[in-house]
Scaffold this motif. Structure first.
Motif, PDB file in Angstrom:
ATOM      1  N   VAL A 124       0.843  -1.194   0.000  1.00 13.20           N
ATOM      2  CA  VAL A 124       0.000   0.000   0.000  1.00 13.20           C
ATOM      3  C   VAL A 124       0.882   1.250   0.000  1.00 13.20           C
ATOM      4  N   GLU A 125       1.950   1.228   0.789  1.00 10.58           N
ATOM      5  CA  GLU A 125       2.863   2.381   0.831  1.00 10.58           C
ATOM      6  C   GLU A 125       3.585   2.567  -0.498  1.00 10.58           C
ATOM      7  N   ALA A 126       3.969   1.470  -1.158  1.00  6.91           N
ATOM      8  CA  ALA A 126       4.616   1.572  -2.470  1.00  6.91           C
ATOM      9  C   ALA A 126       3.654   2.187  -3.489  1.00  6.91           C
ATOM     10  N   LEU A 127       2.394   1.812  -3.402  1.00  9.86           N
ATOM     11  CA  LEU A 127       1.377   2.390  -4.288  1.00  9.86           C
ATOM     12  C   LEU A 127       1.154   3.866  -3.958  1.00  9.86           C
ATOM     13  N   ARG A 128       1.046   4.167  -2.664  1.00  3.03           N
ATOM     14  CA  ARG A 128       0.772   5.543  -2.220  1.00  3.03           C
ATOM     15  C   ARG A 128       1.908   6.497  -2.600  1.00  3.03           C
ATOM     16  N   SER A 129       3.122   5.993  -2.605  1.00  3.55           N
ATOM     17  CA  SER A 129       4.273   6.831  -2.940  1.00  3.55           C
ATOM     18  C   SER A 129       4.503   6.921  -4.446  1.00  3.55           C
ATOM     19  N   TRP A 171      10.456 -12.008   1.293  1.00  2.75           N
ATOM     20  CA  TRP A 171       9.658 -11.913   0.078  1.00  2.75           C
ATOM     21  C   TRP A 171       9.743 -10.531  -0.564  1.00  2.75           C
ATOM     22  N   MET A 172      10.558  -9.672   0.017  1.00  2.00           N
ATOM     23  CA  MET A 172      10.733  -8.304  -0.483  1.00  2.00           C
ATOM     24  C   MET A 172      12.119  -8.176  -1.109  1.00  2.00           C
ATOM     25  N   LYS A 173      12.209  -7.426  -2.187  1.00  3.50           N
ATOM     26  CA  LYS A 173      13.520  -7.122  -2.739  1.00  3.50           C
ATOM     27  C   LYS A 173      14.313  -6.369  -1.671  1.00  3.50           C
ATOM     28  N   LEU A 229       7.718  -8.407 -15.566  1.00  2.58           N
ATOM     29  CA  LEU A 229       7.182  -7.392 -14.647  1.00  2.58           C
ATOM     30  C   LEU A 229       8.075  -7.145 -13.436  1.00  2.58           C
ATOM     31  N   SER A 230       9.174  -7.864 -13.322  1.00  2.00           N
ATOM     32  CA  SER A 230      10.001  -7.831 -12.116  1.00  2.00           C
ATOM     33  C   SER A 230      10.396  -6.422 -11.670  1.00  2.00           C
ATOM     34  N   GLU A 231      10.767  -5.574 -12.592  1.00  2.00           N
ATOM     35  CA  GLU A 231      11.241  -4.234 -12.208  1.00  2.00           C
ATOM     36  C   GLU A 231      10.115  -3.303 -11.755  1.00  2.00           C
ATOM     37  N   TYR A 232       8.868  -3.740 -11.875  1.00  2.00           N
ATOM     38  CA  TYR A 232       7.735  -2.858 -11.588  1.00  2.00           C
ATOM     39  C   TYR A 232       7.062  -3.118 -10.238  1.00  2.00           C
ATOM     40  N   HIS A 233       7.664  -3.985  -9.417  1.00  2.00           N
ATOM     41  CA  HIS A 233       7.072  -4.264  -8.107  1.00  2.00           C
ATOM     42  C   HIS A 233       8.145  -4.489  -7.038  1.00  2.00           C
ATOM     43  N   ILE A 234       7.709  -4.521  -5.791  1.00  2.00           N
ATOM     44  CA  ILE A 234       8.610  -4.606  -4.635  1.00  2.00           C
ATOM     45  C   ILE A 234       8.926  -6.028  -4.204  1.00  2.00           C
TER      46      ILE A 234
END
Length: 191
Positions: free
Chosen positions: A16-21, A60-62, A106-111
């Protein structure tokens, strides 16, 4: 006319924070264990994002996003009786991903790590992975709402019971041009 309660999609607080930012515009869904249909369905084209904390895991997070996860946990407790809603989303597109090659694009587009994304794809193998492109709006002020029993459990969608949300203004986190460019990058990576 009967007024319905606003829909919310439960999502990791760090996402949610990644989306909000504005750092990402997508989420990946296969469904919660307790989904009524046993798989994920889009139940609303617009919804609030309900942050969840229990299942977030650093592995599970980069690596560059692991500190963001720590920040979401500051001050959080499993005994909390309220949650803060900060975001509203509009579904731009629901892309169904069925193979690993598409997912890798899609790897570069998510956390999330590539291995976590792969696990999401493999779970319930016969069902495609939903990659939801979202236009995110930040609420002009965060709204604290009580956590009621209906919100608990491994399900994706809930109906919020707080009228205060309807009064709060919201603004897009990305300009029209920024959002269109982000969508174009993702779509071109998928071919």
């Amino acid at each position: 006319m009967v007024e319905t309660e606003p829909a919310a999609l439960k999502e990791w607080a760090v996402a949610v924070e990644a989306l909000r930012s504005g750092r990402q515009i997508l989420i990946m869904r296969k469904g919660g264990i307790r989904e009524e249909t046993r798989d994920f369905q889009v139940e609303s084209e617009s919804f609030y994002l309900f942050p969840t904390y229990e299942h977030q895991k650093k592995q599970w997070m980069k690596p560059e996003h692991q500190a963001d996860l720590d920040k979401t946990l500051e001050g959080w407790s499993p005994q909390d009786t309220e949650v803060t809603i900060r975001c509203y989303a509009e579904l731009f597109e629901d892309i169904l991903i069925a193979d690993q090659q598409q997912l890798n694009q899609l790897s570069e587009y998510h956390i999330w790590t590539d291995s976590f994304a792969e696990e999401r794809l493999k779970w319930k193998r016969a069902k495609p992975l939903h990659v939801m492109l979202l236009r995110i709006y930040e609420l002009s002020e965060p709204v604290r709402i009580p956590v009621v029993p209906e919100y608990n459990g491994c399900k994706s969608w809930i109906q919020l019971k707080d009228a205060a949300l309807k009064e709060v203004r919201r603004k897009p986190v990305l300009s029209d041009a920024e959002f269109e460019a982000a969508v174009a990058r993702i779509k071109s990576s998928l071919g």
